[in-house]
Motif scaffolding. Structure first.
Motif, PDB file in Angstrom:
ATOM      1  N   UNK A  81       0.866  -1.190   0.000  1.00 35.03           N
ATOM      2  CA  UNK A  81       0.000   0.000   0.000  1.00 35.03           C
ATOM      3  C   UNK A  81       0.902   1.240   0.000  1.00 35.03           C
ATOM      4  N   UNK A  82       0.741   2.103  -1.024  1.00 37.74           N
ATOM      5  CA  UNK A  82       1.599   3.289  -1.158  1.00 37.74           C
ATOM      6  C   UNK A  82       0.725   4.542  -1.110  1.00 37.74           C
ATOM      7  N   UNK A  83       1.092   5.476  -0.226  1.00 38.50           N
ATOM      8  CA  UNK A  83       0.291   6.688  -0.049  1.00 38.50           C
ATOM      9  C   UNK A  83       1.026   7.960  -0.455  1.00 38.50           C
ATOM     10  N   UNK A  84       2.115   7.783  -1.225  1.00 41.02           N
ATOM     11  CA  UNK A  84       2.891   8.947  -1.631  1.00 41.02           C
ATOM     12  C   UNK A  84       3.984   9.298  -0.653  1.00 41.02           C
ATOM     13  N   UNK A  85       3.929   8.694   0.538  1.00 38.92           N
ATOM     14  CA  UNK A  85       4.937   8.958   1.566  1.00 38.92           C
ATOM     15  C   UNK A  85       5.722   7.703   1.897  1.00 38.92           C
ATOM     16  N   UNK A  86       5.009   6.610   2.096  1.00 40.14           N
ATOM     17  CA  UNK A  86       5.678   5.366   2.495  1.00 40.14           C
ATOM     18  C   UNK A  86       4.874   4.187   1.964  1.00 40.14           C
ATOM     19  N   UNK A  87       5.528   3.023   1.990  1.00 41.55           N
ATOM     20  CA  UNK A  87       4.903   1.769   1.565  1.00 41.55           C
ATOM     21  C   UNK A  87       4.617   0.924   2.800  1.00 41.55           C
ATOM     22  N   UNK A  88       3.350   0.501   2.923  1.00 42.46           N
ATOM     23  CA  UNK A  88       2.966  -0.448   3.980  1.00 42.46           C
ATOM     24  C   UNK A  88       2.794  -1.818   3.342  1.00 42.46           C
ATOM     25  N   UNK A  89       3.280  -2.857   4.016  1.00 43.38           N
ATOM     26  CA  UNK A  89       3.287  -4.200   3.447  1.00 43.38           C
ATOM     27  C   UNK A  89       2.366  -5.115   4.247  1.00 43.38           C
ATOM     28  N   UNK A  90       1.591  -5.921   3.513  1.00 41.42           N
ATOM     29  CA  UNK A  90       0.615  -6.812   4.130  1.00 41.42           C
ATOM     30  C   UNK A  90       0.841  -8.223   3.597  1.00 41.42           C
ATOM     31  N   UNK A  91       1.057  -9.141   4.523  1.00 40.99           N
ATOM     32  CA  UNK A  91       1.176 -10.545   4.149  1.00 40.99           C
ATOM     33  C   UNK A  91      -0.195 -11.212   4.257  1.00 40.99           C
ATOM     34  N   UNK A 120      -9.781  -6.085   2.586  1.00 40.46           N
ATOM     35  CA  UNK A 120      -9.060  -5.200   3.501  1.00 40.46           C
ATOM     36  C   UNK A 120     -10.021  -4.630   4.546  1.00 40.46           C
ATOM     37  N   UNK A 121      -9.629  -4.709   5.812  1.00 40.81           N
ATOM     38  CA  UNK A 121     -10.395  -4.154   6.927  1.00 40.81           C
ATOM     39  C   UNK A 121      -9.623  -2.953   7.475  1.00 40.81           C
ATOM     40  N   UNK A 122     -10.163  -1.775   7.227  1.00 40.08           N
ATOM     41  CA  UNK A 122      -9.420  -0.569   7.604  1.00 40.08           C
ATOM     42  C   UNK A 122      -9.340  -0.400   9.125  1.00 40.08           C
ATOM     43  N   UNK A 123     -10.344  -0.915   9.862  1.00 38.03           N
ATOM     44  CA  UNK A 123     -10.311  -0.752  11.316  1.00 38.03           C
ATOM     45  C   UNK A 123      -9.106  -1.446  11.929  1.00 38.03           C
ATOM     46  N   UNK A 124      -8.801  -2.637  11.407  1.00 35.41           N
ATOM     47  CA  UNK A 124      -7.655  -3.391  11.935  1.00 35.41           C
ATOM     48  C   UNK A 124      -6.414  -3.241  11.068  1.00 35.41           C
ATOM     49  N   UNK A 125      -6.565  -2.564   9.924  1.00 38.76           N
ATOM     50  CA  UNK A 125      -5.465  -2.332   8.989  1.00 38.76           C
ATOM     51  C   UNK A 125      -4.804  -3.653   8.609  1.00 38.76           C
ATOM     52  N   UNK A 126      -5.637  -4.598   8.125  1.00 36.27           N
ATOM     53  CA  UNK A 126      -5.100  -5.886   7.704  1.00 36.27           C
ATOM     54  C   UNK A 126      -6.070  -6.535   6.715  1.00 36.27           C
ATOM     55  N   UNK A 127      -5.549  -7.544   5.982  1.00 40.89           N
ATOM     56  CA  UNK A 127      -6.371  -8.330   5.069  1.00 40.89           C
ATOM     57  C   UNK A 127      -6.789  -9.619   5.766  1.00 40.89           C
ATOM     58  N   UNK A 128      -8.077  -9.926   5.629  1.00 37.52           N
ATOM     59  CA  UNK A 128      -8.617 -11.142   6.232  1.00 37.52           C
ATOM     60  C   UNK A 128      -9.440 -11.878   5.190  1.00 37.52           C
ATOM     61  N   UNK A 691       2.803   7.558  19.632  1.00 36.50           N
ATOM     62  CA  UNK A 691       1.963   6.543  18.997  1.00 36.50           C
ATOM     63  C   UNK A 691       1.535   7.037  17.622  1.00 36.50           C
ATOM     64  N   UNK A 692       1.404   6.101  16.672  1.00 36.34           N
ATOM     65  CA  UNK A 692       1.011   6.424  15.308  1.00 36.34           C
ATOM     66  C   UNK A 692      -0.350   5.800  15.032  1.00 36.34           C
ATOM     67  N   UNK A 693      -1.216   6.577  14.362  1.00 39.98           N
ATOM     68  CA  UNK A 693      -2.595   6.151  14.119  1.00 39.98           C
ATOM     69  C   UNK A 693      -2.816   6.052  12.619  1.00 39.98           C
ATOM     70  N   UNK A 694      -3.459   4.997  12.177  1.00 43.22           N
ATOM     71  CA  UNK A 694      -3.782   4.806  10.765  1.00 43.22           C
ATOM     72  C   UNK A 694      -4.934   5.739  10.376  1.00 43.22           C
TER      73      UNK A 694
END
Length: 1014
Positions: A81-91, A120-128, A691-694
């Motif tokens: 996941x790329x937002x123009x600032x950083x890449x987040x990786x999901x296994x 993708x579940x945005x509340x938990x920031x993960x794929x299920x 702390x960092x918040x999604x």
């Protein structure tokens, strides 16, 4: 590139042996063959994202941009996941292969894998694992092999599975499962690897064994696409807006099936250039603007099909910042703002704008080398383009046929083009082309005779930077040594330089323009000049550091007259100037006004009366006073030495080492991006740590999703980005924080914002970006923020504390009042005693004070009497002294008269008596007595003389003496005696004195002195 490389090597070889004739012959033969494959190719400029930006892998199997602007990719190592600032990786748990990735609905992300469907579940920031919470019998379909997902924009979607299974998933309703083998026994027992839903609800299925089937949901019938002779797996299916079915195969090329006429066309990589695809392994399909089809191949790059021309163009891997990163295109993904993302095997993501408004004729077709100097372009009356080719001569290009005629300098031939470095061109009224070179002189080519003309000055001129038609069909040629004016017979009729034209600012002529009044504007390296049509100097302009309405710089490169007859002047390094004839001044147009380029080499006015500037950064357009810049990302390179040209048809042409390019000005109107801004992260630094918040959980701005800052936080940092990744580095951001300040504040290009010490309360943070029109985008990001109060900042606690403080103040006041009453009674008694004592002391002091005042009064009377006596004495002394002087003068006058009488009687001693009379007269004028008079007078009437001088500075010393005697009330007769003059002379002196003092008629000197306070 092949021909271009051959040309460069052969050109160098011929030059080394000075075989100019053979070089010309070879070039002509080469261009005969090159024009056979004449084509005008649309320009695509690519940008890139890969592992250097944080992605897991350079192999991108799928790429999409969701409705919030986020880029999602499928790699061999999971989802990025790329937002123009950083890449987040999901296994993804237990998965080995990702087959498909799609955006479903507003913000749903679905992933098809060998282990089922994930979301993708945005509340938990993960794929299920996808679970639609339906009956148990249907849940198993989401855990099996899923190869494809339909391109549906709703919450409902189709998925294709193994062994002919496919399913229709409806949000919050019953799912529908189908098996193609049960619906039609002819369906092969194979996987459905591609699935596409029509706008009318029809469903197309592509199989792994190369067949295409159509499923009708209403009738529940499935039928094959007949005539498709294919055994290769189907990689993709697309039904375009022209109702044509496109089928991409893995090794057997591309099919186009017209659903209306039932006609089938098979494209394979064995046809002529432009008539078909260039590679038979077609991996993905995408329909862009204007019904154009983008075709991703394995090794052939991107193939683009234009239905209007029924031709293919190819975009292959190219080194450099703006080239395609890889020739194997695995997928396409739709982006915002007309962007298309292409996932590659080895090059990550190459993305580009789907405008294709700029078209290009390759440098190979024109015979251009690698010289990066931009070209000068002239369109003649037959619509041919004359294009300078850097250091390699001149080209005549036929826009209709694509034929190219080459002109280069053969040193052994004096009748051809003189000089290979062409700097300027102009066509005269006879259709002849005037060509100015750097060192080869002036050339005139007669198109009717098809030859260069010989004339005396052909070889004598150097550094010809500009050629312009002047009045009377004359041609003005600007050089580094002034201007030479030719007539139609190629004779010189005038030379204009600093020797022949007094006032011309410089001999280095860089630009000439003929305005509506037939006046010639001449730009030089040292200022701007206006000459008459006959070459007479009229006036000039130059830069002044003390005048902001003067030229911004003296090195002039371009001049043109605007629609309102104002004159636009481009400079070298100091932007653009607009000269107002009415105001007779210049308006400077530069970076502050939105113009990015500082070197303005050319100025054009298109048919819509917009102004186009050729600058060192590309093209800039001024429309309705708004400046928009177009650069390399729109397919427009910087201009180095050359400039753009406007054709009679309204096209804008420009050329250089990348070939000849052109576009229609109105075609760029649709490309104004309106960036969507979104938050990428929230970071809060508190006492316990950071702390960092999604930000994904705040997209709906619901009451429960308000971002809350705990009491005692120290820093709150917001990071954000824009959905317009193509202009991401140049995007300017603005913010406002409602609840603190409702004004927008500029962040320039900074994508981060930090707050600290916000007071407790409710805020709303707004982030917006500015688009190319200079306006803030309406698609802004906002987040509600609640700063929680500390224990002592809570309203209840504050109310209780206020109540407690109030009670304390109340009891304190009562206690103080009681003490005051007691003290007051005690003080009353003390005051009564002290009052009696004070009254006694007061009486005693009063008597002493009266005695003292009486003594002081007696002393004052004595002092006044002494002063009065002294004044009387001084006055008497002054009068006596004056009278003595009068008496002395009377005696002297009487003696003088006696001596005069005796002199008349005694002629023998007449000279003796005369000398005595003269000494007496001298004695009458001696001022010693007057000095003593002034000394005593100033003691009596201090300030009279200085005040009188201030009132009438022109008074003479004699007149001042007269005023002093008048002040002492001396009669005129005595004054005449003192002055040694007659009474009539005194009257005349008094009359003159009245005029000098500006005294009113009839007023006395005494009244005047009193009125003036003298």
């Amino acid at each position: 590139m092949f021909f271009n490389g051959i040309f460069t090597k052969i050109n160098a070889l011929f030059n080394s042996y000075n075989l100019d004739f053979l070089k010309i012959l070879f070039l002509q033969i080469l261009f005969f063959f090159s024009t056979v494959s004449y084509a005008q190719k649309p320009v695509l400029q690519f940008k890139h994202l890969d592992m250097s930006d944080g992605f897991s892998d350079n192999r991108i199997n799928r790429v999409v941009q969701d409705n919030n602007g986020i880029i999602w990719t499928a790699t061999r190592f999971g989802i990025n996941r790329y937002d123009g600032e950083k890449v987040s990786k999901y296994a993804l748990a237990n998965t080995k292969v990702i087959y498909d990735l799609k955006v479903i609905g507003v913000d749903g992300i679905l992933v098809a894998t060998d282990k089922g469907l994930y979301s993708y579940h945005k509340e938990s920031d993960r794929f299920e694992n996808y679970n639609a919470e339906k009956e148990e019998s249907t849940k198993s379909i989401f855990t099996q092999n899923i190869f494809s997902i339909s391109n549906s924009n709703s919450q409902n979607f189709w998925i294709g599975g193994s062994a002919g299974n496919f399913h229709y998933v409806r949000e919050d309703q019953k799912n529908y499962s189908f098996n193609a083998l049960d619906l039609n026994a002819s369906f092969p027992n194979t996987n459905i690897v591609s699935i596409f839903e029509n706008q009318d609800g029809g469903l197309w299925l592509g199989t792994s064994n190369g067949e295409v089937w159509n499923f009708n949901l209403k009738t529940k019938k499935i039928t094959p696409l007949n005539g498709l002779d294919n055994a290769s797996a189907i990689n993709d299916i697309l039904v375009d807006s022209l109702n044509q079915l496109w089928v991409a195969s893995y090794g057997n090329g591309l099919y186009k099936y017209d659903l209306k006429s039932d006609s089938l066309v098979h494209y394979k990589a064995n046809a002529k250039n432009g008539e078909s695809i260039n590679n038979n392994i077609v991996l993905d399909l995408y329909e862009g603007n204007k019904q154009r089809i983008f075709i991703g191949t394995d090794g052939g790059g991107i193939n683009l099909y234009d239905p209007e021309k029924n031709r293919f163009t190819y975009f292959k891997q190219k080194s450099g910042e703006w080239g395609l990163s890889d020739n194997s295109i695995l997928c396409f993904g739709k982006g915002m703002h007309n962007m298309i993302f292409a996932g590659t095997v080895h090059g990550g993501i190459s993305y580009f704008k789907d405008h294709t408004n700029v078209y290009n004729v390759s440098p190979r077709q024109l015979g251009f080398g690698t010289d990066k100097q931009s070209s000068q372009i002239l369109e003649d009356t037959e619509a041919n383009l004359w294009i300078t080719a850097g250091r390699n001569g001149l080209r005549k290009y036929n826009t209709g046929t694509g034929n190219v005629e080459i002109f280069i300098d053969d040193k052994e031939n004096n009748s051809d083009l003189g000089g290979d470095i062409v700097l300027s061109m102009e066509e005269d009224n006879k259709g002849r082309i005037w060509i100015g070179t750097l060192r080869g002189g002036l050339n005139v080519y007669d198109r009717n005779l098809k030859k260069f003309l010989i004339f005396p000055e052909k070889k004598n001129l150097r550094s010809i930077y500009v050629i312009e038609k002047g009045p009377n069909d004359n041609i003005w040629v600007g050089t580094a040594n002034g201007i030479i004016v030719f007539n139609e017979q190629l004779d010189i009729v005038k030379r204009v330089n600093t020797l022949t034209c007094e006032g011309l600012s410089d001999n280095r002529i860089t630009s000439i323009y003929r305005d509506a009044k037939d006046e010639m504007w001449v730009g030089t390296e040292n200022g701007l000049n206006i000459l008459s049509g006959k070459g007479k100097f009229l006036r000039n302009f130059s830069f002044s550091k003390d005048d902001i309405k003067s030229l911004s710089g003296n090195h002039i490169l371009s001049i043109n007259e605007g629609p309102d007859l104002s004159v636009y002047v481009g400079t070298y390094g100091f932007g653009l100037n607009r000269y107002s004839r009415r105001g007779d001044n210049f308006e400077r147009i530069g970076e502050q006004e939105g113009l990015q380029g500082k070197i303005v080499r050319g100025i054009l006015i298109d048919k819509q009366k917009n102004i186009w500037l050729s600058t060192n950064l590309g093209l800039s357009r001024i429309k309705d006073s708004i400046i928009r810049n177009f650069g390399i990302q729109e397919g427009i390179p910087p201009f180095h030495g050359g400039k753009a040209s406007l054709s009679k048809s309204g096209r804008i042409y420009f050329a250089g080492n990348e070939g000849l390019s052109y576009f229609k000005p109105e075609s760029l109107e649709q490309d104004i991006p309106k960036p969507l801004v979104f938050f990428t992260s929230f970071k809060i630094v508190e006492e316990e740590g950071s702390r960092e918040i999604n930000p994904a959980v705040f997209l709906n701005n619901q009451e429960s999703d308000i971002l809350k800052l705990q009491p005692g936080y120290s820093l709150f940092t917001v990071n954000f980005s824009s959905s317009n990744y193509f202009d991401l580095e140049d995007t300017e951001y603005f913010y406002k924080l409602e609840g603190l300040n409702n004004q927008w504040h500029s962040l320039n290009k900074r994508k981060s914002l930090t707050f600290s010490n916000l007071a407790p309360g409710d805020y709303t943070l707004h982030i917006a970006a500015r688009n190319d029109t200079g306006e803030l985008s309406q698609q802004e990001a906002n987040i509600q923020i609640k700063v929680l109060p500390s224990f002592f900042q809570r309203k209840v606690i504050q109310a209780l504390m206020l109540l407690l403080i109030g009670l304390m103040i109340f009891f304190l006041v009562r206690w103080r009042n009681r003490n005051i009453i007691k003290q007051r009674d005690k003080f009353k008694k003390i005051v009564a005693i002290r009052t009696k004592e004070v009254e006694k002391e007061k009486d005693r002091a009063y008597k002493n004070e009266l005695e003292l005042l009486e003594t002081e009064r007696q002393n004052e009377l004595l002092k006044q009497k002494r002063l009065s006596d002294e004044l009387n004495f001084k006055t008497e002394e002054l009068t006596n002294s004056t009278l003595r002087t009068v008496h002395k003068n009377n005696l002297l006058v009487e003696i003088k008269e006696n001596f005069i009488a005796e002199g008349k009687k005694d002629s023998q001693n007449k000279e003796f008596f005369k000398n005595i009379v003269e000494k007496i007269e001298d004695s009458l004028t001696i001022d010693t007595e007057w000095k003593q008079f002034y000394s005593i007078f100033n003691q009596v009437h201090a300030g009279f003389i200085p005040s009188l001088k201030e009132e009438a500075p022109s008074l003479t010393d004699r007149e001042l003496r007269l005023c002093a005697l008048i002040k002492l009330n001396f009669p005129s007769q005595q004054i005449a005696t003192l002055f040694g003059i007659s009474l009539n002379s005194i009257k005349v002196a008094r009359h003159r004195l009245r005029k000098k003092l500006n005294m009113e008629e009839g007023s006395s000197f005494e009244d005047f002195f009193e009125a003036k306070g003298l």
